[in-house]
Design a protein around this motif. Structure first.
Motif, PDB file in Angstrom:
ATOM      1  N   THR A  75       0.820  -1.212   0.000  1.00 14.63           N
ATOM      2  CA  THR A  75       0.000   0.000   0.000  1.00 14.63           C
ATOM      3  C   THR A  75       0.855   1.264   0.000  1.00 14.63           C
ATOM      4  OG1 THR A  75      -1.701  -1.189   1.213  1.00 14.63           O
ATOM      5  CG2 THR A  75      -1.857   1.199   1.189  1.00 14.63           C
ATOM      6  N   LEU A 129       1.878   2.723  -3.312  1.00 12.33           N
ATOM      7  CA  LEU A 129       0.905   3.236  -4.258  1.00 12.33           C
ATOM      8  C   LEU A 129       1.089   4.746  -4.379  1.00 12.33           C
ATOM      9  CD1 LEU A 129      -1.573   2.493  -6.027  1.00 12.33           C
ATOM     10  CD2 LEU A 129      -3.003   3.048  -4.060  1.00 12.33           C
ATOM     11  N   ASN A 133      -1.957   5.289 -12.217  1.00 15.93           N
ATOM     12  CA  ASN A 133      -2.237   3.976 -11.637  1.00 15.93           C
ATOM     13  C   ASN A 133      -3.472   3.384 -12.315  1.00 15.93           C
ATOM     14  OD1 ASN A 133      -0.203   4.004  -9.496  1.00 15.93           O
ATOM     15  ND2 ASN A 133      -1.425   5.679  -8.644  1.00 15.93           N
ATOM     16  N   TYR A 162      -6.635   0.527 -12.323  1.00 13.20           N
ATOM     17  CA  TYR A 162      -7.479  -0.240 -11.416  1.00 13.20           C
ATOM     18  C   TYR A 162      -8.549  -1.014 -12.186  1.00 13.20           C
ATOM     19  CZ  TYR A 162      -5.801   3.518  -8.305  1.00 13.20           C
ATOM     20  OH  TYR A 162      -5.035   4.427  -7.624  1.00 13.20           O
ATOM     21  N   ALA A 177      -4.099  -1.330  -3.087  1.00 12.55           N
ATOM     22  CA  ALA A 177      -2.702  -1.684  -3.304  1.00 12.55           C
ATOM     23  C   ALA A 177      -2.559  -2.705  -4.428  1.00 12.55           C
ATOM     24  CB  ALA A 177      -2.104  -2.248  -2.010  1.00 12.55           C
ATOM     25  N   GLY A 216      -4.538  -2.827  -7.025  1.00 12.01           N
ATOM     26  CA  GLY A 216      -5.109  -2.320  -8.260  1.00 12.01           C
ATOM     27  C   GLY A 216      -6.590  -2.627  -8.431  1.00 12.01           C
TER      28      GLY A 216
END
Length: 441
Positions: free
Chosen positions: A3, A6, A58, A60, A382, A384
């Motif tokens: 985490t 991230l 990032n 997800y 963390a 995704g």
């Protein structure tokens, strides 16, 4: 990924800008950064299908897309094609567009239990219109809401009953009374106590639990017996339970019903539908007093109505509701198995209809815990996975589901460590997430 690894520097800066300019830092309280672990509230750049990217790049897998509204996935080609076609033709005119009648015909073909429909933009628009219409038709002042359901409207008749009641006169709130879901006896007692005062019963026909056998049918009987209007809030159940909503699945016809969320796949459109004799009271072809039902400048934007038509057509032709259930069943089975294998099957609990899954996070005493929810959300992020719920979209692939289950298993391993320590604090790295409805910020 741990985490702490991230990276969200741009999102953190953007959240500060949001709070400086927008009360709450978002346009929906459920999207607020207080609903996420501290410093882990991503600000979204774009989405495609069941995937989103934040402004820090990032990536997800996303669940609960747009508060359950984007059920076909982001930027769905069929929906975008319909929207682009109408945008090129103009979006709002001095008189109704032909798209308005086409959208009404499409809606009423999809929800044949309704006889008329009027479109708006938000769920609150149409639930409040339903309440006003019920009061006008019955001449009664009180509204009976299902007290077990979390949200109906931003308007005074409902928000005054929540912890966020500031600014709402008590005289308004006193006209709203509550009945428990699934309890016909208690509901009849309420209607008897306020005999000839209750204009309508309004509820979600189903949520994370199925209606008890005969319950909705019993409400129909009670509403008829006591002369009040039965309103189904189908914001969530509409399309997800069946193309015709919960009323189509369970075979119980309300007097009025409200739709939204999945109806536009992210485009702003909602609908009030129901019996012709009630709906026409908001029209021009009746002899009684006129009801100011819905009059919205943007309620009939052609591109949003085109989106709604494309969504309904896609649901019917591609059996989207069945796809949602299949994907949800795979996800629920996987997460339950992962939680059980990590020894936390009684603490990480997946609930609800397969097309509308939520999860509960329980502490060592099996009580709902915001701290453990924070821990779980941190570990999902963390890995995704952006999942305030486990509500699926049809854009998810089996690979997406399997990846989510793997990440959930890793989260459950940490969850077990926290349970063994009887203290999740070391794994929070900040304040717990907070309830959306609370008195103080």
């Amino acid at each position: 990924m741990d985490t702490e690894e991230l990276p969200l520097p741009r999102s953190r800066q953007a959240n500060e800008r949001l709070h400086a300019l927008i009360p709450g830092g978002a346009h929906t309280y459920a999207k607020g950064d207080d609903q996420y672990p501290e410093n882990l509230a991503p600000v979204i750049s774009h989405g495609r299908g069941a995937h989103v990217w934040d402004i820090d790049d990032n990536h997800y897998i996303e669940y609960g897309s747009g508060l359950r509204s984007v059920s076909l996935g982001h930027a769905h080609p069929r929906v975008l094609e319909a929207v682009r076609r109408e945008i090129d033709r103009g979006s709002n005119f001095t008189r109704p567009s032909i798209v308005e009648v086409e959208a009404a015909e499409r809606f009423l073909a999809t929800v044949p239990t309704a006889e008329m429909v009027k479109f708006a933009k938000n769920g609150s628009d149409v639930t409040t219109a339903a309440v006003r219409l019920a009061r006008a038709v019955t001449g009664r002042p009180r509204v009976a809401i299902c007290g077990d359901h979390p949200f109906f409207s931003v308007d005074d008749w409902f928000i005054g009953t929540t912890p966020m009641s500031a600014g709402i006169p008590s005289a308004t709130t006193e006209l709203t009374v509550a009945f428990p879901y699934g309890d016909l006896t208690a509901t009849e007692e309420l209607l008897t106590r306020y005999e000839d005062e209750v204009a309508c019963l309004i509820l979600e026909p189903a949520t994370h639990t199925e209606p008890p056998p005969g319950y909705l049918q019993g409400l129909r009987v009670l509403a008829d017996r006591h002369g009040c209007v039965l309103v189904f809030d189908e914001m969530i159940t509409g399309l997800r339970w069946s193309e015709a909503g919960a009323q189509g699945l369970y075979g119980v016809v309300p007097d009025l019903s409200t739709f939204g969320k999945a109806l536009g796949n992210g485009f702003a459109v909602s609908a009030l539908a129901g019996r012709r004799d009630l709906m026409e009271r908001g029209g021009l072809r009746h002899p009684g007093d006129r009801v100011f039902l819905l009059s919205t400048t943007h309620g009939a934007e052609t591109h949003s109505l085109a989106a709604a038509m494309a969504v309904q057509t896609t649901y019917v032709e591609e059996d989207i509701t069945a796809q949602l259930h299949t994907l949800g069943e795979r996800l629920a089975a996987g997460v339950r198995e992962a939680a059980a294998s990590m020894g936390v099957g009684d603490h990480v609990v997946v609930r609800g209809r397969a097309s509308n899954l939520v999860f509960a996070t329980l502490d060592e005493n099996l009580q709902p815990s915001q701290q453990y929810r924070t821990l779980f959300l941190r570990r999902l992020l963390a890995g995704g996975v952006l999942a305030p719920s486990f509500v699926v979209s049809s854009a998810l692939s089996d690979t997406d589901i399997d990846r989510t289950v793997d990440v959930a298993a890793q989260a459950c391993a940490v969850y077990r460590k926290a349970l063994e320590a009887a203290d999740p604090t070391p794994w929070l790295a900040g304040r717990p997430v907070k309830p959306a409805f609370r008195r103080l910020a």
